[in-house]
Scaffold this active site. Structure first.
Site, mmCIF file in Angstrom:
data_model
loop_
_atom_site.group_PDB
_atom_site.id
_atom_site.type_symbol
_atom_site.label_atom_id
_atom_site.label_comp_id
_atom_site.label_asym_id
_atom_site.label_seq_id
_atom_site.Cartn_x
_atom_site.Cartn_y
_atom_site.Cartn_z
ATOM 1 C CB CYS A 68 50.176 -36.787 41.480
ATOM 2 S SG CYS A 68 51.505 -36.201 42.555
ATOM 3 C CB CYS A 106 38.921 -1.535 20.761
ATOM 4 S SG CYS A 106 38.834 0.258 20.637
#
Length: 359
Positions: A44, A318
């Protein structure tokens, strides 16, 4: 004479109209010298059009019907004309290459499915790449060859020169802009999963790195040292921009994914792309941790923990400031990182932070 003059003008009008229609239908409208065009079929066209418009470097995307048996068709006649729902993509080759554009396309189609994408079944929903520039064929073939190595089954994507192109009815143009909750078989968020090319970056020699980096940067990236918390350059930086590998320049993290974890080092919910970092087990300090390294530079960056915000995936990267170079949003274009600007501007993390503050 008046009748003859009238007939001449009448036929001239018809001829001009036919030429203009043929030009549009064949997708051969005049393109600017700095623009390129490719036609993509992927089920589509509502979703594929909206997805392509989100890709950096795409100038315009519009819906149409390509490579059928007849020079004219409409939505109701596709089963007769055998056209494929397709998207005309006009793009700036200085900002995105055809190869990269195709890799974004591959992310949202099932390349081995025949005449079916999502819930849509039929010849009009087949996948296809249709080109108007013969030089594009080599790029397309190379991209498909690389894709074939990654998927199981034979690739079913049709590759042909464009023919019998017809622009779709206005109802279908920008459909998801007009109907934000309308049907879409494509996950539009995949446009935010930026592709980072690994062949653009190289790891310098150790000799070059020693000259290029400060002592701290070298010790952190090459010898796995850790800088002091709360005494580093970026732990509390809030400016919008991109964080790249200090050794290679490869994009690693974004301000869009940075948050204050209170640990004293820059913290991110995820890398800018899952492929730009690598992981290794780290059992130093008498505990098990997961080390994070850069893909190309293999530089030590820091560690990743599973104590991050659950709403953002639950991870906390971190990272040492010394392993990074920050490029402000305003400088990203001139430094060659313009394609990542849309990602930096996306509001997922900001929305999360604002929601937290409002409660």
């Amino acid at each position: 004479m008046k009748v003859l003059s009238y007939l001449k003008n009448f036929y001239l009008f018809l001829a001009i109209g036919a030429i203009m229609q043929a030009s549009e239908n064949m997708g051969s409208q005049h393109q600017k010298t700095d623009e390129r065009v490719i036609y993509l079929a992927g089920g589509c066209f509502w979703g594929l059009e909206a997805y392509m418009e989100r890709i950096y470097g795409v100038i315009d995307a519009s819906s149409g019907y390509a490579n059928g048996k007849t020079s004219s068709t409409n939505y109701e006649k596709l089963h007769e004309s055998d056209h494929a729902e397709s998207v005309k993509v006009i793009y700036d080759p200085k900002k995105i290459s055809l190869d990269k554009l195709l890799r974004y396309y591959f992310k949202v189609v099932d390349p081995v499915s025949v005449n079916k994408q999502g819930n849509d079944v039929g010849r009009q929903y087949r996948t296809g790449i249709y080109y108007v520039n013969s030089a594009d064929k080599e790029v397309i073939d190379h991209a498909l060859k690389a894709l074939q190595k990654e998927v199981k089954g034979k690739i079913a994507i049709e590759v042909e020169p464009l023919k019998n192109y017809v622009r779709a009815e206005e109802y279908h143009q920008d459909y998801l802009k007009k109907h934000p909750s309308g049907y879409c078989h494509i996950d539009l968020k995949k446009a935010d999963e930026v592709i980072v090319d690994d062949d653009k970056y190289t790891k310098p020699s150790d000799e070059v790195l020693k000259k290029k980096l400060t002592k701290l940067q070298y010790e952190v990236t090459q010898n796995k040292h850790t800088e002091k918390p709360f005494e580093n350059e970026y732990y509390n930086k809030e400016e919008e921009g991109i964080y790249v590998d200090i050794t290679t320049g490869e994009p690693l993290f974004s301000s869009a994914d940075k948050y204050d974890s209170g640990c004293g080092w820059p913290s991110f919910s995820k890398p800018i792309n899952k492929d730009v970092v690598k992981y290794e087990d780290d059992e130093s300090l008498n505990r098990k941790r997961i080390e994070v390294l850069s893909r190309i530079g293999k530089a030590h960056l820091g560690h990743v923990f599973n104590d991050g915000p659950k709403e953002l995936g639950g991870l906390r990267y971190c990272i040492n400031s010394a392993a990074l170079r920050f490029i402000p949003l305003k400088d990203m274009e001139k430094e060659g990182y313009g394609e990542f600007i849309p990602y930096i501007k996306k509001g997922e993390l900001k929305k999360y932070i604002n929601d937290k503050k409002s409660h």
